[in-house]
Design a protein around this motif. Structure first.
Motif, PDB file in Angstrom:
ATOM      1  N   ILE A 161     -11.412  -6.548 -39.105  1.00 25.75           N
ATOM      2  CA  ILE A 161     -12.393  -5.526 -38.688  1.00 25.75           C
ATOM      3  C   ILE A 161     -11.925  -4.853 -37.400  1.00 25.75           C
ATOM      4  O   ILE A 161     -12.070  -3.638 -37.234  1.00 25.75           O
ATOM      5  N   GLU A 162     -11.351  -5.638 -36.497  1.00 21.13           N
ATOM      6  CA  GLU A 162     -10.877  -5.077 -35.228  1.00 21.13           C
ATOM      7  C   GLU A 162      -9.759  -4.066 -35.465  1.00 21.13           C
ATOM      8  O   GLU A 162      -9.712  -2.998 -34.832  1.00 21.13           O
ATOM      9  N   GLU A 163      -8.841  -4.391 -36.378  1.00 18.95           N
ATOM     10  CA  GLU A 163      -7.728  -3.479 -36.675  1.00 18.95           C
ATOM     11  C   GLU A 163      -8.231  -2.203 -37.346  1.00 18.95           C
ATOM     12  O   GLU A 163      -7.782  -1.092 -37.019  1.00 18.95           O
ATOM     13  N   LEU A 164      -9.183  -2.337 -38.276  1.00 19.25           N
ATOM     14  CA  LEU A 164      -9.749  -1.150 -38.938  1.00 19.25           C
ATOM     15  C   LEU A 164     -10.494  -0.278 -37.940  1.00 19.25           C
ATOM     16  O   LEU A 164     -10.412   0.955 -37.999  1.00 19.25           O
ATOM     17  N   SER A 165     -11.189  -0.917 -37.012  1.00 23.78           N
ATOM     18  CA  SER A 165     -11.916  -0.162 -35.990  1.00 23.78           C
ATOM     19  C   SER A 165     -10.967   0.688 -35.165  1.00 23.78           C
ATOM     20  O   SER A 165     -11.221   1.865 -34.905  1.00 23.78           O
ATOM     21  N   ILE A 218     -16.618  -1.634 -34.034  1.00 19.86           N
ATOM     22  CA  ILE A 218     -16.649  -2.901 -34.771  1.00 19.86           C
ATOM     23  C   ILE A 218     -18.048  -3.193 -35.302  1.00 19.86           C
ATOM     24  O   ILE A 218     -18.213  -3.595 -36.458  1.00 19.86           O
ATOM     25  N   ASP A 219     -19.080  -2.985 -34.463  1.00 20.79           N
ATOM     26  CA  ASP A 219     -20.440  -3.311 -34.902  1.00 20.79           C
ATOM     27  C   ASP A 219     -20.876  -2.413 -36.060  1.00 20.79           C
ATOM     28  O   ASP A 219     -21.610  -2.854 -36.958  1.00 20.79           O
ATOM     29  N   LYS A 220     -20.409  -1.147 -36.078  1.00 15.95           N
ATOM     30  CA  LYS A 220     -20.762  -0.247 -37.189  1.00 15.95           C
ATOM     31  C   LYS A 220     -20.082  -0.699 -38.485  1.00 15.95           C
ATOM     32  O   LYS A 220     -20.683  -0.671 -39.561  1.00 15.95           O
ATOM     33  N   ILE A 221     -18.814  -1.137 -38.393  1.00 17.27           N
ATOM     34  CA  ILE A 221     -18.110  -1.612 -39.586  1.00 17.27           C
ATOM     35  C   ILE A 221     -18.799  -2.862 -40.140  1.00 17.27           C
ATOM     36  O   ILE A 221     -19.022  -2.989 -41.344  1.00 17.27           O
ATOM     37  N   GLU A 222     -19.149  -3.784 -39.236  1.00 18.40           N
ATOM     38  CA  GLU A 222     -19.807  -5.021 -39.674  1.00 18.40           C
ATOM     39  C   GLU A 222     -21.138  -4.709 -40.362  1.00 18.40           C
ATOM     40  O   GLU A 222     -21.483  -5.297 -41.386  1.00 18.40           O
ATOM     41  N   ARG A 223     -21.882  -3.755 -39.795  1.00 20.35           N
ATOM     42  CA  ARG A 223     -23.178  -3.429 -40.390  1.00 20.35           C
ATOM     43  C   ARG A 223     -23.010  -2.746 -41.745  1.00 20.35           C
ATOM     44  O   ARG A 223     -23.748  -3.025 -42.690  1.00 20.35           O
ATOM     45  N   ILE A 224     -22.030  -1.852 -41.858  1.00 22.07           N
ATOM     46  CA  ILE A 224     -21.786  -1.158 -43.130  1.00 22.07           C
ATOM     47  C   ILE A 224     -21.377  -2.160 -44.212  1.00 22.07           C
ATOM     48  O   ILE A 224     -21.841  -2.087 -45.349  1.00 22.07           O
ATOM     49  N   GLU A 225     -20.518  -3.124 -43.857  1.00 15.95           N
ATOM     50  CA  GLU A 225     -20.043  -4.098 -44.840  1.00 15.95           C
ATOM     51  C   GLU A 225     -21.133  -5.069 -45.282  1.00 15.95           C
ATOM     52  O   GLU A 225     -21.037  -5.667 -46.349  1.00 15.95           O
ATOM     53  N   ASN A 226     -22.163  -5.247 -44.453  1.00 15.05           N
ATOM     54  CA  ASN A 226     -23.200  -6.241 -44.758  1.00 15.05           C
ATOM     55  C   ASN A 226     -24.571  -5.646 -45.037  1.00 15.05           C
ATOM     56  O   ASN A 226     -25.512  -6.384 -45.342  1.00 15.05           O
ATOM     57  N   ASP A 227     -24.690  -4.325 -44.936  1.00 16.09           N
ATOM     58  CA  ASP A 227     -26.009  -3.696 -45.128  1.00 16.09           C
ATOM     59  C   ASP A 227     -25.833  -2.424 -45.953  1.00 16.09           C
ATOM     60  O   ASP A 227     -25.497  -1.361 -45.429  1.00 16.09           O
ATOM     61  N   GLU A 228     -26.053  -2.520 -47.258  1.00 14.31           N
ATOM     62  CA  GLU A 228     -25.872  -1.383 -48.157  1.00 14.31           C
ATOM     63  C   GLU A 228     -26.827  -0.241 -47.826  1.00 14.31           C
ATOM     64  O   GLU A 228     -26.497   0.939 -47.939  1.00 14.31           O
ATOM     65  N   ASN A 229     -28.051  -0.600 -47.395  1.00 15.36           N
ATOM     66  CA  ASN A 229     -29.038   0.432 -47.054  1.00 15.36           C
ATOM     67  C   ASN A 229     -28.577   1.280 -45.876  1.00 15.36           C
ATOM     68  O   ASN A 229     -28.827   2.483 -45.823  1.00 15.36           O
ATOM     69  N   PHE A 230     -27.900   0.641 -44.900  1.00 15.14           N
ATOM     70  CA  PHE A 230     -27.387   1.386 -43.750  1.00 15.14           C
ATOM     71  C   PHE A 230     -26.321   2.382 -44.205  1.00 15.14           C
ATOM     72  O   PHE A 230     -26.297   3.528 -43.763  1.00 15.14           O
TER      73      PHE A 230
END
Length: 232
Positions: free
Chosen positions: A18-22, A29-41
Motif C-alpha cells: 500500500i505504501e508503494e502504491l501510495s 495510504i489511508d485513502k487506499i486502505e479505505r477504498i480496498e476495505n469499503d466498497e461504499n466509499f
C-alpha cells in the motif's frame, strides 16, 4: 468482482505494498486502505470515486465507476425559497399598507400641509440615492464555476451545506446573499471561478479546503486573491 477487491488484487498481483502504491499513484495510504476495505466509499462517496478512479487508471483497470448522480439545481432552489419568503411576508405587508393608509387619511382630515423642497438639498439627496443604487446594482451576488475536468465540491451557501459534481466542460452558477464557503474541492486544479468580469484559476493542487467568496472577492488564508495576494 467488487471495485475494492479488483484494486486490491491488482496491487497484490503487481507485488506492490500500500505504501508503494501510495507513492507511485499519488493517493494517500489511508485513502487506499479505505477504498480496498469499503466498497461504499469507492462507489457512493464522490471523493472516494475520485481516488478509486485514479487508482484504476494507474493500475490500468476498467473499474466502470458510475457517474455522480447527485446534482443540485441551485437556481431553482433559490427561486423556490425566495417565493416562499414572499408568500410568508405578504400578509404582514398588506397589514402595514392598511395601517399607513389609515394614518395618512386621518392626518389629511385635520390639516392641509404644504411642502417646500430646497433645490440644492434635493439635488444632493438625488445624487446620493443614485450612488447607493449603483452600488447595490454592482454588488456581486453569484459566481460561475467552470470545470476543465470532473470536479467534486462540498459547499456551504448562506449557511446551507450541499455536495455537487461539475462535469468536464460544464458551468454551474452559485447564487448567494452573504457568502459561499467551498469547504472541500476535489480536482481543484481543474476548476475556474468567474467573479464578476474576472476569471480565477483556483489552485494547482488536487484537493483544497475552506475558500471563502463574498461580494468583496475570493479569500484564502485571509488573503483576497483578486487583489494581488498569493495564489491559492
Amino acid at each position: 468482482m467488487k471495485i475494492s477487491d479488483n484494486i486490491k488484487s491488482a496491487r497484490i498481483g503487481r507485488g506492490l505494498t500500500i505504501e508503494e502504491l501510495s507513492s507511485l499513484a499519488g493517493v494517500s495510504i489511508d485513502k487506499i486502505e479505505r477504498i480496498e476495505n469499503d466498497e461504499n466509499f469507492a462507489l457512493k462517496d464522490p471523493y472516494g470515486r475520485l481516488y478509486a478512479k485514479k487508482l484504476c487508471q494507474f493500475l490500468q483497470l476498467d473499474c466502470n465507476l458510475p457517474s455522480e448522480t447527485l446534482e443540485i439545481n441551485l437556481i431553482k432552489e433559490k427561486n423556490q425559497k425566495f417565493s416562499q419568503k414572499v408568500l410568508e411576508f405578504l400578509p404582514h405587508l398588506f397589514a402595514g399598507f392598511i395601517l399607513v393608509a389609515f394614518i395618512y387619511a386621518n392626518a389629511n382630515l385635520n390639516k392641509n400641509p404644504t411642502f417646500q423642497v430646497d433645490p440644492i438639498q434635493h439635488k444632493e439627496e438625488t445624487k446620493q440615492a443614485t450612488i447607493t443604487s449603483e452600488s447595490q446594482d454592482n454588488k456581486i451576488t453569484f459566481i460561475v464555476l467552470k470545470a476543465d475536468d470532473e470536479v467534486w465540491i462540498t459547499a456551504t451557501i448562506d449557511g446551507e451545506k450541499t455536495i455537487f459534481n461539475i462535469k468536464k466542460g460544464e458551468e454551474k452558477t452559485l447564487y448567494f446573499e452573504n457568502k459561499i464557503v467551498l469547504d472541500t474541492v476535489g480536482n481543484a486544479d481543474k476548476l475556474k471561478i468567474m467573479f464578476g468580469d474576472q476569471e480565477v484559476k483556483i489552485s494547482d493542487r488536487e484537493i483544497i479546503h475552506n475558500v471563502f467568496v463574498d461580494s468583496e472577492g475570493i479569500f484564502y488564508n485571509g488573503y483576497n486573491v483578486l487583489r494581488g495576494a498569493p495564489k491559492i
